[in-house]
Design an enzyme around this catalytic site. Structure first.
Site, PDB file in Angstrom:
ATOM      1  N   ASN A  11      38.504  26.522  34.567  1.00 19.51           N
ATOM      2  CA  ASN A  11      38.092  26.791  33.188  1.00 19.51           C
ATOM      3  C   ASN A  11      39.347  26.739  32.321  1.00 19.51           C
ATOM      4  O   ASN A  11      40.143  27.674  32.329  1.00 19.51           O
ATOM      5  CB  ASN A  11      37.422  28.180  33.131  1.00 19.51           C
ATOM      6  N   LYS A  13      39.632  26.896  29.216  1.00 18.71           N
ATOM      7  CA  LYS A  13      39.524  27.693  27.979  1.00 18.71           C
ATOM      8  C   LYS A  13      40.010  26.851  26.781  1.00 18.71           C
ATOM      9  O   LYS A  13      39.921  25.632  26.825  1.00 18.71           O
ATOM     10  CB  LYS A  13      40.289  29.016  28.099  1.00 18.71           C
ATOM     11  N   HIS A  99      30.264  33.337  30.118  1.00 18.40           N
ATOM     12  CA  HIS A  99      31.622  33.810  30.430  1.00 18.40           C
ATOM     13  C   HIS A  99      31.875  35.121  29.683  1.00 18.40           C
ATOM     14  O   HIS A  99      31.408  35.302  28.558  1.00 18.40           O
ATOM     15  CB  HIS A  99      32.647  32.746  30.029  1.00 18.40           C
ATOM     16  N   GLU A 101      34.289  36.152  28.085  1.00 22.70           N
ATOM     17  CA  GLU A 101      34.890  35.995  26.760  1.00 22.70           C
ATOM     18  C   GLU A 101      33.821  35.665  25.717  1.00 22.70           C
ATOM     19  O   GLU A 101      33.924  36.074  24.559  1.00 22.70           O
ATOM     20  CB  GLU A 101      36.003  34.934  26.809  1.00 22.70           C
ATOM     21  N   GLU A 175      33.035  37.703  37.944  1.00 23.39           N
ATOM     22  CA  GLU A 175      34.355  37.807  37.310  1.00 23.39           C
ATOM     23  C   GLU A 175      34.520  39.199  36.712  1.00 23.39           C
ATOM     24  O   GLU A 175      34.098  39.436  35.566  1.00 23.39           O
ATOM     25  CB  GLU A 175      34.473  36.768  36.198  1.00 23.39           C
ATOM     26  N   GLY A 181      42.662  37.064  33.504  1.00 24.90           N
ATOM     27  CA  GLY A 181      43.883  36.840  32.729  1.00 24.90           C
ATOM     28  C   GLY A 181      44.833  38.025  32.739  1.00 24.90           C
ATOM     29  O   GLY A 181      45.768  38.075  31.943  1.00 24.90           O
ATOM     30  N   SER A 220      42.182  36.095  37.880  1.00 25.49           N
ATOM     31  CA  SER A 220      43.579  36.027  38.356  1.00 25.49           C
ATOM     32  C   SER A 220      43.701  35.468  39.773  1.00 25.49           C
ATOM     33  O   SER A 220      44.521  35.941  40.561  1.00 25.49           O
ATOM     34  CB  SER A 220      44.257  37.405  38.244  1.00 25.49           C
TER      35      SER A 220
HETATM   36  C1  PEP Z   1      38.327  32.846  33.767  1.00 23.80           C
HETATM   37  O1  PEP Z   1      38.594  32.809  32.578  1.00 23.80           O
HETATM   38  O2  PEP Z   1      37.217  32.485  34.151  1.00 23.80           O
HETATM   39  C2  PEP Z   1      39.357  33.353  34.669  1.00 23.80           C
HETATM   40  C3  PEP Z   1      39.006  33.679  35.871  1.00 23.80           C
HETATM   41  O3  PEP Z   1      40.641  33.448  34.173  1.00 23.80           O
HETATM   42  P1  PEP Z   1      41.989  33.784  35.017  1.00 23.80           P
HETATM   43  O4  PEP Z   1      41.920  32.990  36.290  1.00 23.80           O
HETATM   44  O5  PEP Z   1      43.095  33.352  34.130  1.00 23.80           O
HETATM   45  O6  PEP Z   1      41.958  35.240  35.281  1.00 23.80           O
END
Ligand code: PEP
Length: 260
Positions: A11, A13, A99, A101, A175, A181, A220
């Site tokens: 992803n 973003k 997601h 976000e 997630e 992040g 992460s």
């Molecule tokens: C994501 O945004 O779906 C995600 C898992 O981000 P990160 O790997 O940066 O934590």
């Protein structure tokens, strides 16, 4: 030995531009020429304006490309929205939906996420539907209540469609919001418990393909922790944010899914 083929999705973003994307696509292609990743399904999700660029660079590689979001509505006066039909028209194979976000920044509700999943199903677009609790919810002991509510909405979309997607095109991504992040990853045991709960809940809510559904972990994931996470019995790959922007890291994570 897992029966579900692992899937790793990147992803991106709101990152990238034509030149930096080209570097990333070139590195992905070169890595595939050196060694096939046929044991893993790989998807990259750049921002909308670069989907055509993804099609041009990845179209003949076996790496699929997808969108980061899709409208819950079919078409019409919805300025800024992109429909499932448009994504399919472009040749897009997947879309992320729900997601955290989007849930947090755009206020998406469980019902809206379910409507997005329904739109994907109606158009034969593979869907990666995201769920996950916040740190506050985890600390309050509400993780299962939150995941249960989010999964129930997705299960309603999955069971309510007259033309369901094949199970390989339905993916959930657990997630935990506190791990996205932040550099803070769920332990493999925490991830496994959540994934097991999600799979059982899908089955309890009448979705007949819960055992065949890939459930990805996201939050992460890095080359150093991918294998231990992906080795858990109900973890079927990862949704990768930051590390998907670094070709070597993303490819290491994909290889991790192959060996786990
Ligand atoms: C994501 O945004 O779906 C995600 C898992 O981000 P990160 O790997 O940066 O934590």
């Amino acid at each position: 030995m897992k029966v579900r083929k692992p899937l790793v999705a990147g992803n991106w973003k709101m990152n990238g531009d034509i030149v930096s994307n080209e570097h990333l696509f070139t590195a992905l292609r070169a890595a595939l020429e050196r060694a096939s990743l046929s044991q893993v399904e790989v998807v990259v999700c750049p921002p909308y304006p670069y989907l055509g660029q993804a099609a041009a660079w990845l179209g003949d590689t076996g790496i699929a490309w997808g969108a980061q979001d899709v409208s819950a509505l079919p078409n019409g006066a919805y300025t800024g929205d992109v429909s499932a039909a448009m994504l399919v028209d472009l040749g897009c194979q997947w879309s992320i939906a729900g997601h955290s976000e989007r849930r947090q920044l755009a206020g998406e509700t469980d019902d809206q996420v379910a409507a997005k999943v329904s739109m994907c199903i109606a158009h034969g677009l593979g869907v990666i539907a995201c769920i996950g609790e916040t740190l506050q919810e985890r600390e309050a002991g509400e993780t299962e209540a939150v995941l249960g509510r989010q999964v129930d909405a997705i299960a309603r979309a999955l069971t309510g469609s007259p033309n369901p997607l094949p199970a390989q095109r339905v993916v959930l991504a657990y997630e935990p919001v506190w791990a996205i992040g932040t550099g803070r990853t769920a332990s493999p045991e925490i991830a496994q418990a959540a994934h097991r709960f999600v799979r059982e809940r899908l089955a309890q809510r009448g979705y007949g393909h819960a055992d065949a559904t890939r459930i990805l972990y996201g939050g992460s994931v890095k080359p150093g922790n991918a294998v231990s996470l992906f080795a858990m019995p109900d973890v079927d790959g990862g949704l990768i944010g930051g590390a998907s922007l670094v070709a070597d890291d993303f490819l290491d994570i994909c290889r991790g899914a192959a060996v786990a």
